[in-house]
Design a protein around this motif. Structure first.
Motif, PDB file in Angstrom:
ATOM      1  N   ARG A   1       0.794  -1.075  -0.034  1.00 18.94           N
ATOM      2  CA  ARG A   1      -0.115   0.113  -0.092  1.00 18.94           C
ATOM      3  C   ARG A   1       1.011   1.167  -0.172  1.00 18.94           C
ATOM      4  O   ARG A   1       0.713   2.287  -0.684  1.00 18.94           O
ATOM      5  CB  ARG A   1      -0.984   0.383   1.054  1.00 18.94           C
TER       6      ARG A   1
ATOM      7  N   GLU B   1       2.770   1.606  -3.256  1.00  9.35           N
ATOM      8  CA  GLU B   1       1.816   1.976  -4.324  1.00  9.35           C
ATOM      9  C   GLU B   1       1.531   3.509  -4.321  1.00  9.35           C
ATOM     10  O   GLU B   1       1.605   4.310  -5.253  1.00  9.35           O
ATOM     11  CB  GLU B   1       0.279   1.123  -4.256  1.00  9.35           C
TER      12      GLU B   1
ATOM     13  N   ARG C   1       2.697   5.614  -7.362  1.00  8.38           N
ATOM     14  CA  ARG C   1       1.750   6.299  -7.845  1.00  8.38           C
ATOM     15  C   ARG C   1       1.730   7.916  -7.959  1.00  8.38           C
ATOM     16  O   ARG C   1       1.508   8.597  -8.967  1.00  8.38           O
ATOM     17  CB  ARG C   1       0.549   6.114  -7.301  1.00  8.38           C
TER      18      ARG C   1
ATOM     19  N   LEU D   1       4.957   0.378  -9.922  1.00  6.00           N
ATOM     20  CA  LEU D   1       3.467   0.337  -9.822  1.00  6.00           C
ATOM     21  C   LEU D   1       2.851  -0.794 -10.260  1.00  6.00           C
ATOM     22  O   LEU D   1       1.934  -1.353  -9.565  1.00  6.00           O
ATOM     23  CB  LEU D   1       2.981   1.680 -10.279  1.00  6.00           C
TER      24      LEU D   1
ATOM     25  N   SER E   1       0.803  -3.049  -7.641  1.00 11.92           N
ATOM     26  CA  SER E   1      -0.691  -3.198  -7.733  1.00 11.92           C
ATOM     27  C   SER E   1      -1.307  -4.691  -8.153  1.00 11.92           C
ATOM     28  O   SER E   1      -2.223  -5.079  -7.557  1.00 11.92           O
ATOM     29  CB  SER E   1      -1.232  -2.578  -9.333  1.00 11.92           C
ATOM     30  N   HIS E   2      -0.338  -5.414  -8.709  1.00  6.02           N
ATOM     31  CA  HIS E   2      -0.459  -6.760  -8.831  1.00  6.02           C
ATOM     32  C   HIS E   2      -0.650  -7.632  -7.387  1.00  6.02           C
ATOM     33  O   HIS E   2      -1.436  -8.230  -7.326  1.00  6.02           O
ATOM     34  CB  HIS E   2       0.504  -7.540  -9.829  1.00  6.02           C
TER      35      HIS E   2
ATOM     36  N   LEU F   1      -4.929  -5.553  -7.930  1.00  6.92           N
ATOM     37  CA  LEU F   1      -5.724  -4.369  -8.382  1.00  6.92           C
ATOM     38  C   LEU F   1      -5.689  -4.581 -10.070  1.00  6.92           C
ATOM     39  O   LEU F   1      -4.701  -5.008 -10.609  1.00  6.92           O
ATOM     40  CB  LEU F   1      -5.153  -3.051  -8.228  1.00  6.92           C
TER      41      LEU F   1
ATOM     42  N   SER G   1      -5.703  -2.393 -12.308  1.00  6.65           N
ATOM     43  CA  SER G   1      -4.614  -1.411 -12.987  1.00  6.65           C
ATOM     44  C   SER G   1      -3.367  -1.971 -13.295  1.00  6.65           C
ATOM     45  O   SER G   1      -2.532  -1.519 -14.242  1.00  6.65           O
ATOM     46  CB  SER G   1      -4.880  -0.384 -12.328  1.00  6.65           C
ATOM     47  N   ALA G   2      -2.952  -3.012 -12.670  1.00  8.53           N
ATOM     48  CA  ALA G   2      -1.377  -3.610 -12.804  1.00  8.53           C
ATOM     49  C   ALA G   2      -1.194  -3.729 -14.209  1.00  8.53           C
ATOM     50  O   ALA G   2      -0.038  -3.270 -14.593  1.00  8.53           O
ATOM     51  CB  ALA G   2      -1.400  -4.779 -11.852  1.00  8.53           C
TER      52      ALA G   2
ATOM     53  N   TYR H   1      -0.356  -0.553 -16.236  1.00 15.75           N
ATOM     54  CA  TYR H   1       0.745  -0.036 -15.870  1.00 15.75           C
ATOM     55  C   TYR H   1       2.121  -0.669 -16.833  1.00 15.75           C
ATOM     56  O   TYR H   1       2.972   0.117 -17.203  1.00 15.75           O
ATOM     57  CB  TYR H   1       1.119   0.048 -14.465  1.00 15.75           C
TER      58      TYR H   1
END
Length: 170
Positions: free
Chosen positions: A40, A43, A47, A63, A67-68, A72, A74-75, A78
């Motif tokens: 966290r 990230e 970010r 990121l 994120s992975h 998430l 979004s990974a 990115y």
């Protein structure tokens, strides 16, 4: 390192407040957080770098990885962007390949990981990840080939224990 985590956090917060555009310090904080598996915090730092510099491929790659780890969606985006910005960067290919494999896109992952390994043929981490992707794809013969190459390096290789464990699963 001295165990004064509260003091370090207080210093970091003050520094970021006074120097919000200091990407180097944010990278440091993100990297330290990643090593502690505090995804966290990592990230948040990566970010912030990407928001300030959307073309920073290293921050995008990092990121993508954190994120992975946080599961998430979004990974992958990115990782794709990092690879678009620097298409011949093996480390970025490795990250993207591992994320693709985790999503079940093994053929694309194998293609990318093979390219990364061809660019850095002595990188044992890339070879180990290729073996893992082969295993995830159900290609045990190809995984065994890669794992045997790694096993031949002996105990001096940092991944030796993991390699031997994976070989036993074949």
């Amino acid at each position: 390192r001295a165990g004064k985590v509260e003091d370090a956090d207080r210093f970091a917060s003050g520094w970021i407040k006074a120097h919000p555009k200091d990407a180097r310090f944010r990278f440091y904080l993100g990297d330290v957080a990643m090593l502690r598996k505090d995804y966290r915090t990592a990230e948040t730092q990566y970010r912030a770098i990407v928001e300030a510099a959307p073309e920073n491929a290293v921050a995008l790659n990092n990121l993508a990885w954190v994120s992975h780890q946080l599961k998430l969606e979004s990974a992958i985006a990115y990782a794709e962007k990092a690879n678009q910005l620097e298409p011949r960067q093996p480390t970025f290919m490795d990250t993207w390949a591992m994320l693709l494999s985790a999503m079940g896109e093994h053929a694309k992952a194998i293609e990318l990981q093979t390219k990364a390994l061809n660019l850095e043929p002595t990188n044992t981490g890339f070879r180990l990840n290729l073996a893992k992707i082969y295993l995830a794809a159900g290609k045990k013969a190809q995984a065994k080939t890669e794992l045997d190459l790694l096993a031949n390096l002996g105990e001096k290789d940092p991944s030796h224990t993991e390699v031997m464990t994976l070989i036993k699963t074949l």
